[in-house]
Write an enzyme that holds these catalytic residues in place. Structure first.
Site, PDB file in Angstrom:
ATOM      1  CD  GLU A 154      -2.700  -1.626   2.304  1.00 46.33           C
ATOM      2  OE1 GLU A 154      -3.216  -2.756   2.388  1.00 46.33           O
ATOM      3  OE2 GLU A 154      -2.857  -0.741   3.158  1.00 46.33           O
ATOM      4  CG  ASN A 195      -0.367  -7.343  -0.762  1.00 44.51           C
ATOM      5  OD1 ASN A 195      -1.179  -7.613  -1.640  1.00 44.51           O
ATOM      6  ND2 ASN A 195      -0.648  -7.465   0.527  1.00 44.51           N
ATOM      7  CD  GLU A 261      -4.257  -8.275   1.805  1.00 42.97           C
ATOM      8  OE1 GLU A 261      -3.053  -8.089   2.026  1.00 42.97           O
ATOM      9  OE2 GLU A 261      -5.163  -7.521   2.240  1.00 42.97           O
ATOM     10  CG  ASP A 263     -12.346  -9.263   2.053  1.00 44.51           C
ATOM     11  OD1 ASP A 263     -11.830  -9.181   3.182  1.00 44.51           O
ATOM     12  OD2 ASP A 263     -12.308  -8.333   1.214  1.00 44.51           O
TER      13      ASP A 263
HETATM   14  O1  G3I Z   1      -4.240  -7.717  19.099  1.00 40.04           O
HETATM   15  C1  G3I Z   1      -4.850  -6.539  19.587  1.00 40.04           C
HETATM   16  C2  G3I Z   1      -5.525  -6.860  20.904  1.00 40.04           C
HETATM   17  O2  G3I Z   1      -4.496  -7.153  21.870  1.00 40.04           O
HETATM   18  C3  G3I Z   1      -6.306  -5.630  21.363  1.00 40.04           C
HETATM   19  O3  G3I Z   1      -7.002  -5.970  22.550  1.00 40.04           O
HETATM   20  C4  G3I Z   1      -7.342  -5.308  20.237  1.00 40.04           C
HETATM   21  C5  G3I Z   1      -8.199  -4.107  20.607  1.00 40.04           C
HETATM   22  O4  G3I Z   1      -7.587  -2.934  20.212  1.00 40.04           O
HETATM   23  O5  G3I Z   1      -6.621  -4.988  19.012  1.00 40.04           O
HETATM   24  C6  G3I Z   1      -5.929  -6.121  18.551  1.00 40.04           C
HETATM   25  O6  G3I Z   1      -5.239  -5.735  17.417  1.00 40.04           O
HETATM   26  C7  G3I Z   1      -6.105  -5.657  16.255  1.00 40.04           C
HETATM   27  C8  G3I Z   1      -5.548  -6.633  15.210  1.00 40.04           C
HETATM   28  O7  G3I Z   1      -6.285  -6.466  13.965  1.00 40.04           O
HETATM   29  C9  G3I Z   1      -5.682  -8.076  15.661  1.00 40.04           C
HETATM   30  O8  G3I Z   1      -6.998  -8.418  15.821  1.00 40.04           O
HETATM   31  C10 G3I Z   1      -5.979  -4.226  15.724  1.00 40.04           C
HETATM   32  O9  G3I Z   1      -6.626  -3.352  16.649  1.00 40.04           O
HETATM   33  C11 G3I Z   1      -6.709  -4.139  14.368  1.00 40.04           C
HETATM   34  O10 G3I Z   1      -6.466  -2.842  13.789  1.00 40.04           O
HETATM   35  C12 G3I Z   1      -6.108  -5.179  13.413  1.00 40.04           C
HETATM   36  O11 G3I Z   1      -6.848  -5.105  12.213  1.00 40.04           O
HETATM   37  C13 G3I Z   1      -6.155  -5.681  11.103  1.00 40.04           C
HETATM   38  C14 G3I Z   1      -5.958  -4.596  10.034  1.00 40.04           C
HETATM   39  O12 G3I Z   1      -5.303  -5.178   8.881  1.00 40.04           O
HETATM   40  C15 G3I Z   1      -5.097  -3.452  10.533  1.00 40.04           C
HETATM   41  O13 G3I Z   1      -5.098  -2.464   9.587  1.00 40.04           O
HETATM   42  C16 G3I Z   1      -7.060  -6.772  10.504  1.00 40.04           C
HETATM   43  O14 G3I Z   1      -7.204  -7.849  11.450  1.00 40.04           O
HETATM   44  C17 G3I Z   1      -6.452  -7.313   9.210  1.00 40.04           C
HETATM   45  O15 G3I Z   1      -7.360  -8.174   8.560  1.00 40.04           O
HETATM   46  C18 G3I Z   1      -6.120  -6.144   8.246  1.00 40.04           C
HETATM   47  O16 G3I Z   1      -5.446  -6.693   7.122  1.00 40.04           O
HETATM   48  C19 G3I Z   1      -5.013  -5.773   6.103  1.00 40.04           C
HETATM   49  C20 G3I Z   1      -3.762  -6.347   5.474  1.00 40.04           C
HETATM   50  O17 G3I Z   1      -2.791  -6.560   6.453  1.00 40.04           O
HETATM   51  C21 G3I Z   1      -3.246  -5.440   4.374  1.00 40.04           C
HETATM   52  N1  G3I Z   1      -4.283  -5.174   3.396  1.00 40.04           N
HETATM   53  C22 G3I Z   1      -5.569  -4.721   3.902  1.00 40.04           C
HETATM   54  C23 G3I Z   1      -6.070  -5.677   4.980  1.00 40.04           C
HETATM   55  C24 G3I Z   1      -7.410  -5.215   5.509  1.00 40.04           C
HETATM   56  O18 G3I Z   1      -7.282  -3.952   6.126  1.00 40.04           O
END
Ligand code: G3I
Length: 348
Positions: A154, A195, A261, A263
């Site tokens: 990105e 990516n 990725e 969906d």
């Molecule tokens: O692990 C912490 C946890 O300890 C905490 O209690 C909780 C509450 O804040 O947050 C948890 O972290 C979260 C993490 O996912 C794991 O669940 C983050 O807040 C949350 O922002 C994070 O979201 C991820 C997101 O990227 C971040 O931008 C999504 O799961 C994930 O699917 C998403 O994936 C991205 C790819 O890496 C790149 N391309 C786009 C894609 C979708 O945004």
């Protein structure tokens, strides 16, 4: 509470048994090799460690896995110099135990960065040293075990220009080329990818990604492929014909491509008509990949709606994946399987 989790897991397991493919030869991972591609998914490692039915579904249907969050900067290096590989190790060991390939994700990205880094006021020299150490520590640890890496993600904005990020401001526009070189030094056999989202078909962003890839190749940067993320909805998705053309022009640069990725978010509760339209979109994008020999893999961003990122980020949206909250196969799963079967018999 304990009883509720047991009941839910039992219901999930029961539904899973009901939705099992006819035979092991009829799963996505059984059909994919003779269709000439790998079939992959993002993996939520917390769920992998706690939900056995989820783990069984992953191993049954997919032969390629990408850590959804387990290898991201803030997870792997929560404090400067302290590396935490617990989640990443669990994923790599699971993949090895089930004959699956691993795509590491993601070495340099402007999201999910730890505070010690973003609030450290490091100068460009220090930031280069930090990023190099981070990349080489991670890639070296999994040398020969992780087949490919999303090195950069990105880095191009919606207008097709280099996105202004923590890394472009702190190190400069060549941070991406440096990241690829450092990753290649650490594992010369690993397949290194760029990516991105929103540049799968045509348009300013797609042209910007193309120009950046051409420039990196021209400079001899060790880059081997491009991941086209394909986060879509029924209203917002590229045409399959545009995706094929884009994959072919990237192939002409010597780059393999991957749907990395996918969906397709739906407005909840999802209607039968929307589930059918979703199935058609998955089929169309898979067939676009199957139509281009240099498209080597097709991955979804999660196996079941139960662990999808969509509802948290897009309230009211969800049901974006191939398997439902209950682990049952959705029309999208069947359309993907049919397309693989058709490809298997050479009718690509
Ligand atoms: O692990 C912490 C946890 O300890 C905490 O209690 C909780 C509450 O804040 O947050 C948890 O972290 C979260 C993490 O996912 C794991 O669940 C983050 O807040 C949350 O922002 C994070 O979201 C991820 C997101 O990227 C971040 O931008 C999504 O799961 C994930 O699917 C998403 O994936 C991205 C790819 O890496 C790149 N391309 C786009 C894609 C979708 O945004």
């Amino acid at each position: 509470m304990q009883l509720r989790i047991l009941v839910t897991a039992a219901a999930f397991a029961a539904a899973l048994i009901g939705a099992l493919p006819a035979s092991a030869a009829d799963t996505l991972r059984a059909l994919a090799p003779s269709a000439g591609i790998r079939i992959g998914t993002a993996v939520n490692v917390e769920a992998l460690n706690t939900d056995a039915a989820y783990a069984r579904l992953l191993a049954r249907e997919f032969n390629l896995v990408t850590p959804e969050n387990a290898m991201k900067f803030s997870v792997v290096q929560p404090e400067r110099g302290r590396f935490d590989f617990a989640q990443a190790d669990a994923l790599v060991e699971f993949a090895e135990a089930n004959g699956m390939q691993v795509n590491g994700h993601v070495l340099v990205w402007h999201q999910q960065l730890p505070d010690w880094l973003t609030q450290g006021n490091f100068d460009s020299h220090e930031l280069k040293a930090i990023l190099r150490e981070h990349i080489q520590t991670l890639v070296t640890r999994y040398r020969g075990r992780v087949a490919s890496w999303d090195v950069g993600a990105e880095a191009v904005d919606e207008n097709g220009r280099l996105r202004e990020t923590f890394w472009s401001r702190g190190i400069g526009p060549d941070y991406l080329a440096l990241a690829f070189r450092w990753a290649h030094e650490a594992d010369p056999q690993a397949h290194l990818r760029y990516n991105d989202y929103g540049g799968e078909g045509d348009g300013a962003k797609s042209d910007g990604i193309y120009d950046l890839m051409a420039e990196l190749r021209r400079k001899g940067t060790p880059i081997h492929g491009v991941g086209l993320q394909m986060h879509a909805s029924l209203k917002d998705a590229p045409r399959a014909s545009e995706v094929r053309i884009n994959m072919k022009r990237l192939a002409a640069l010597g780059l393999e491509t991957h749907i990395s990725e996918m969906d397709v978010m739906l407005t909840l509760p999802a209607s039968r008509a929307d589930l059918r339209a979703q199935a058609a979109l998955y089929r169309d994008m898979l067939q676009a990949c199957l139509a281009v020999p240099q498209c080597r893999s097709f991955s979804v961003w999660g196996a079941t709606d139960r662990y999808s990122w969509i509802p948290d980020f897009f309230p009211g949206q969800g049901a974006a994946l191939l398997f439902g909250e209950d682990g049952r196969a959705k029309p999208a799963y069947n359309s993907v399987r049919r397309a693989l079967r058709a490809a298997k018999t050479g009718k690509r």
